[in-house]
Design an enzyme around this catalytic site. Structure first.
Site, PDB file in Angstrom:
ATOM      1  N   ASN A   1      -8.665  11.824 -20.939  1.00 13.58           N
ATOM      2  CA  ASN A   1      -9.445  10.612 -20.659  1.00 13.58           C
ATOM      3  C   ASN A   1      -8.793   9.417 -21.347  1.00 13.58           C
ATOM      4  OD1 ASN A   1     -11.490  12.707 -19.923  1.00 13.58           O
ATOM      5  ND2 ASN A   1     -12.642  10.844 -19.509  1.00 13.58           N
TER       6      ASN A   1
ATOM      7  N   LEU B   1       1.443   5.971 -10.013  1.00 13.46           N
ATOM      8  CA  LEU B   1       0.099   5.874 -10.613  1.00 13.46           C
ATOM      9  C   LEU B   1      -0.941   5.353  -9.632  1.00 13.46           C
ATOM     10  CD1 LEU B   1       2.299   5.208 -13.080  1.00 13.46           C
ATOM     11  CD2 LEU B   1       0.189   5.007 -14.360  1.00 13.46           C
ATOM     12  N   ALA B   2      -0.522   4.822  -8.493  1.00 11.63           N
ATOM     13  CA  ALA B   2      -1.494   4.302  -7.526  1.00 11.63           C
ATOM     14  C   ALA B   2      -2.414   5.429  -7.093  1.00 11.63           C
ATOM     15  CB  ALA B   2      -0.778   3.717  -6.312  1.00 11.63           C
TER      16      ALA B   2
ATOM     17  N   ASP C   1       0.841  -1.194   0.000  1.00 13.65           N
ATOM     18  CA  ASP C   1       0.000   0.000   0.000  1.00 13.65           C
ATOM     19  C   ASP C   1       0.881   1.250   0.000  1.00 13.65           C
ATOM     20  OD1 ASP C   1      -1.947   2.067   0.886  1.00 13.65           O
ATOM     21  OD2 ASP C   1      -3.226   0.295   1.109  1.00 13.65           O
TER      22      ASP C   1
ATOM     23  N   VAL D   1     -15.907   5.660 -20.094  1.00  9.37           N
ATOM     24  CA  VAL D   1     -17.128   5.477 -20.875  1.00  9.37           C
ATOM     25  C   VAL D   1     -16.910   4.581 -22.102  1.00  9.37           C
ATOM     26  CG1 VAL D   1     -16.897   7.583 -22.284  1.00  9.37           C
ATOM     27  CG2 VAL D   1     -19.151   6.734 -21.722  1.00  9.37           C
TER      28      VAL D   1
ATOM     29  N   ARG E   1     -15.067  15.165 -24.159  1.00 15.93           N
ATOM     30  CA  ARG E   1     -13.840  14.714 -23.508  1.00 15.93           C
ATOM     31  C   ARG E   1     -12.765  14.573 -24.577  1.00 15.93           C
ATOM     32  NH1 ARG E   1     -16.489  15.920 -19.999  1.00 15.93           N
ATOM     33  NH2 ARG E   1     -17.160  14.832 -18.102  1.00 15.93           N
TER      34      ARG E   1
ATOM     35  N   GLY F   1     -19.858  17.053 -10.255  1.00 10.57           N
ATOM     36  CA  GLY F   1     -18.397  17.027 -10.229  1.00 10.57           C
ATOM     37  C   GLY F   1     -17.752  16.869 -11.596  1.00 10.57           C
TER      38      GLY F   1
ATOM     39  N   TYR G   1     -11.791  14.474  -6.170  1.00 10.38           N
ATOM     40  CA  TYR G   1     -10.730  13.770  -6.920  1.00 10.38           C
ATOM     41  C   TYR G   1      -9.798  14.772  -7.591  1.00 10.38           C
ATOM     42  CZ  TYR G   1      -8.605  11.220 -10.844  1.00 10.38           C
ATOM     43  OH  TYR G   1      -7.718  10.709 -11.773  1.00 10.38           O
TER      44      TYR G   1
ATOM     45  N   ILE H   1     -26.351   7.161 -20.872  1.00  9.04           N
ATOM     46  CA  ILE H   1     -25.621   8.424 -21.018  1.00  9.04           C
ATOM     47  C   ILE H   1     -26.130   9.367 -19.935  1.00  9.04           C
ATOM     48  CG2 ILE H   1     -25.322  10.457 -22.482  1.00  9.04           C
ATOM     49  CD1 ILE H   1     -25.286   8.617 -24.901  1.00  9.04           C
TER      50      ILE H   1
END
Ligand SMILES: NC(=O)c1ccc[n+]([C@@H]2O[C@H](COP(=O)([O-])OP(=O)(O)OC[C@H]3O[C@@H](n4cnc5c(N)ncnc54)[C@H](O)[C@@H]3O)[C@@H](O)[C@H]2O)c1
Length: 327
Positions: free
Chosen positions: A179, A81-82, A60, A193, A217, A278, A150, A209
């Site tokens: 994305n 990247l975690a 972790d 998506v 995006r 968000g 986030y 959707i």
């Protein structure tokens, strides 16, 4: 180069592991397997484990012993990247998101400081850090305006990396990813998506959707993203700071639905549901800085990337329900 990859079993992390190994680098991959999947590292383990080029550590980024783990492996470069990578999960539980994405990033930065690691490459979120910019594609000079927990936490990671640069001479590179999509993206999650639509359409399931589908995006294929990570770590230039990693092209969710429908020979129209909080309305990233500083540019078109994603889904998930459950 000896490399250390956090989030190694994840969608992007495992693709990066495979690329680094194919390029002849040594890789130590760390992951707690919370959303990542051991299956993603199967070929790395089988092909490169026995010859000592790949080692997986189930661990972790919040663990107090992280510094000792990094020190024991003395990497030349750390790829971080975690993360808790799901925007909607950050809305539901912002404290957990901040623990993993902020405190986890501080923990790995401290580990790098103590081991005198010079290269630190961070997976930042170019898609969420700018909020709702006036001009698209957006450059790195645009002000930061995160709209979700986030996005805030990912920007905090960048800022901590910048502070470590000032304090300790680390040369962090933050790659502001658009994305990302492609093979190994979890099609059963809330994010991603393209993977979600492809998986649903291949399996003749209903697609949803959120909002009117007109939001845009910047979709960038995972192999292109991984190429940016490798270039950022191996360039001879002394680079540091933020680099947008995207195509600069806006695509609406409705267009993605149409493209994935055509590519899967599907026919079912999407269901429309209320927009989610968000999320940004429109985004595309100007990638000039990446191009100029380390010669990166996206190589895979959206239609080609969708075809490759569908091919992977068909061979890895549809025929193998057990693999799907393991995700
Ligand atoms: N996918 C995208 O479109 C996108 C866009 C911008 C930025 N990013 C960033 O790229 C990185 C990788 O994202 P992804 O899409 O591959 O997501 P992912 O969920 O597939 O990968 C994240 C990995 O981190 C691991 N992890 C989570 N918490 C951990 C912890 N406490 N300790 C150790 N490992 C832990 C998970 O098990 C998983 O394997 C993340 O930092 C994400 O924020 C992704």
């Amino acid at each position: 180069m000896r490399t250390f990859v956090t989030g190694a079993a994840g969608f992007i992390g495992s693709t990066l592991v495979d690329r680094l190994l194919a390029d002849g680098h040594q890789v130590i991959g760390l992951d707690n397997l919370s959303t990542g999947c051991a299956e993603n590292l199967r070929s790395a383990c089988l092909q490169y484990g026995p010859v000592g080029l790949f080692k997986f550590i189930r661990g972790d980024v919040l663990a107090p012993e992280l510094a000792n783990i990094v020190a024991a492996n003395s990497p030349d470069a750390v790829f971080h990247l975690a993360a808790q990578a799901d925007l909607q999960a950050s809305v539901a539980d912002p404290q957990r998101d901040a623990r993993i994405n902020v405190i986890g990033t501080i923990n790995i930065l401290e580990a790098c400081r103590r081991s005198d690691v010079r290269k630190f490459i961070y997976a930042a979120s170019g898609g969420s850090r700018y909020g709702a910019p006036q001009v698209l594609p957006v450059t790195e000079a645009n002000p930061v305006a995160p709209l979700s927990p986030y996005a805030v936490a990912k920007v905090a990671g960048e800022l901590y990396a910048g502070a470590y640069a000032e304090m300790y001479g680390l040369k962090p590179v933050s790659l502001g990813l658009a994305n990302v999509y492609g093979p190994r993206q979890n099609p059963l999650g809330e994010a991603g998506v393209i993977a979600i639509f492809c998986h649903a359409l291949v399996n003749k399931l209903e697609t949803t959707i959120y909002g009117d589908g007109a939001s845009t995006r910047d979709y960038v294929f995972v192999d292109d993203v991984v190429d940016a990570f490798v270039r950022a770590a191996t360039t001879d230039r002394e680079i540091t700071g933020l680099f947008n990693v995207g195509t600069g092209i806006q695509t609406t969710v409705n267009e993605v639905h149409q493209l994935t429908t055509e590519a899967t020979d599907g026919a079912s129209p999407p269901r429309y549901a209320a927009a989610r909080s968000g999320e940004v309305r429109a985004i595309a990233l100007d990638n000039s800085r990446c191009r100029e500083e380390f010669g990166w540019q996206p190589a895979v078109s959206l239609s080609e990337g969708i075809a490759r994603t569908i091919a992977w889904l068909r061979s890895n998930l549809c025929d193998q329900p057990s693999a799907l459950q393991a995700l």
